[in-house]
Design an enzyme around this catalytic site. Structure first.
Site, short mmCIF file in Angstrom:
data_model
loop_
_atom_site.label_atom_id
_atom_site.label_comp_id
_atom_site.label_asym_id
_atom_site.label_seq_id
_atom_site.Cartn_x
_atom_site.Cartn_y
_atom_site.Cartn_z
N ASN A 53 70.84 13.90 -1.18
CA ASN A 53 70.65 12.74 -0.42
C ASN A 53 71.26 11.38 -1.14
OD1 ASN A 53 68.43 13.42 -2.26
ND2 ASN A 53 67.24 12.15 -1.11
N VAL A 54 71.86 10.34 -0.42
CA VAL A 54 71.91 8.96 -1.00
C VAL A 54 71.25 8.08 -0.24
CG1 VAL A 54 74.35 7.68 -1.47
CG2 VAL A 54 74.21 10.49 -1.54
N GLU A 55 70.63 7.29 -0.65
CA GLU A 55 69.95 6.42 -0.19
C GLU A 55 70.43 5.08 -0.18
OE1 GLU A 55 65.98 6.83 -1.48
OE2 GLU A 55 65.32 8.48 -0.54
N CYS A 64 71.44 12.32 4.35
CA CYS A 64 70.77 13.42 3.93
C CYS A 64 71.54 14.48 3.14
CB CYS A 64 70.18 14.01 5.23
SG CYS A 64 68.54 13.15 5.97
N GLU A 66 71.89 17.51 3.82
CA GLU A 66 72.54 18.38 4.67
C GLU A 66 73.93 17.82 5.19
OE1 GLU A 66 69.57 17.45 4.64
OE2 GLU A 66 68.20 19.04 5.47
N CYS A 109 69.34 16.28 10.97
CA CYS A 109 70.02 17.26 10.15
C CYS A 109 70.19 18.71 11.05
CB CYS A 109 69.62 17.46 8.82
SG CYS A 109 69.97 16.33 7.82
N1 THU Z 1 65.89 13.96 3.10
C1 THU Z 1 67.22 14.81 3.03
O1 THU Z 1 68.02 14.52 2.63
N2 THU Z 1 67.19 15.83 4.13
C2 THU Z 1 66.17 16.25 4.91
O2 THU Z 1 66.39 17.15 5.50
C3 THU Z 1 64.99 15.55 4.97
C4 THU Z 1 64.87 14.37 4.13
C5 THU Z 1 66.12 12.65 2.33
C6 THU Z 1 66.13 11.71 2.83
C7 THU Z 1 65.46 10.54 2.11
O3 THU Z 1 66.42 10.24 1.10
C8 THU Z 1 64.49 11.58 1.46
O4 THU Z 1 64.77 12.75 1.66
C9 THU Z 1 63.00 11.20 1.95
O5 THU Z 1 62.87 11.19 3.57
#
Ligand code: THU
Length: 157
Positions: A53-55, A64, A66, A109
């Site tokens: 994940n990259v916020e 996300c 995925e 996702c």
């Molecule tokens: N996140 C994912 O990367 N994949 C998911 O299926 C659920 C949520 C990440 C998004 C965000 O950066 C962090 O988890 C909290 O929601």
């Protein structure tokens, strides 16, 4: 619904996939949620593509894990050959109490994985793992997103 397993109950290739997801979760950029997610998928040809994940300070544009893994498969020309995807996540704070629950893909996702299943012409296995892979629940995308909107709704079989 999903079958609850330990990592040791998976076949070697899927065990390696879960481990790849855990490894790539260490590359997560998650300064806002402090929740690191890793995803790793395997293609028919046996290639593994990973994502984390990259916020973003603009919260709504988070990528996300995925999404990264699916994008990498597409970049490699294998967007139509996804067989199985593993997902894991953990709280990043040192000493944080992990809840031990497995990570299931978010709704967006699931929709992306459903499209990959359409392209592959078969259901896709989704290995939902907890923070240290001591628990794995195995689903298919059809189980995780029943009655999903897909190409068929647009007249595209
Ligand atoms: N996140 C994912 O990367 N994949 C998911 O299926 C659920 C949520 C990440 C998004 C965000 O950066 C962090 O988890 C909290 O929601």
């Amino acid at each position: 619904m999903g079958i609850a397993l330990g990592l040791g109950d998976l076949e070697a290739e899927e065990r390696a996939l879960a481990q790849a997801a855990l490894e790539v979760s260490t590359h997560a950029y998650a300064p806002y949620s402090h929740y690191a997610v890793g995803a790793a998928l395997r293609t028919h040809a046996g290639a593994v593509h990973r994502g984390c994940n990259v916020e973003n300070a603009a919260y709504g544009v988070v990528l996300c894990a995925e999404v990264g893994a699916l994008a990498a498969a597409n970049v490699a020309g294998a967007g139509d050959a996804v067989q199985v995807i593993a997902v894991t996540g953990h709280l990043m704070a040192a000493g944080a109490a992990q809840d031990g629950a497995v990570v299931t893909p978010c709704g967006r996702c699931r929709q992306l994985i459903l499209e990959a299943a359409h392209r592959a012409r078969h259901d896709i296995r989704v290995l939902c793992c907890n923070h240290d892979l001591s628990r794995v629940e195995v689903f298919t995308i059809a189980q995780l997103l029943p009655h999903g909107f897909g190409p068929g709704n647009l007249g595209l079989g």
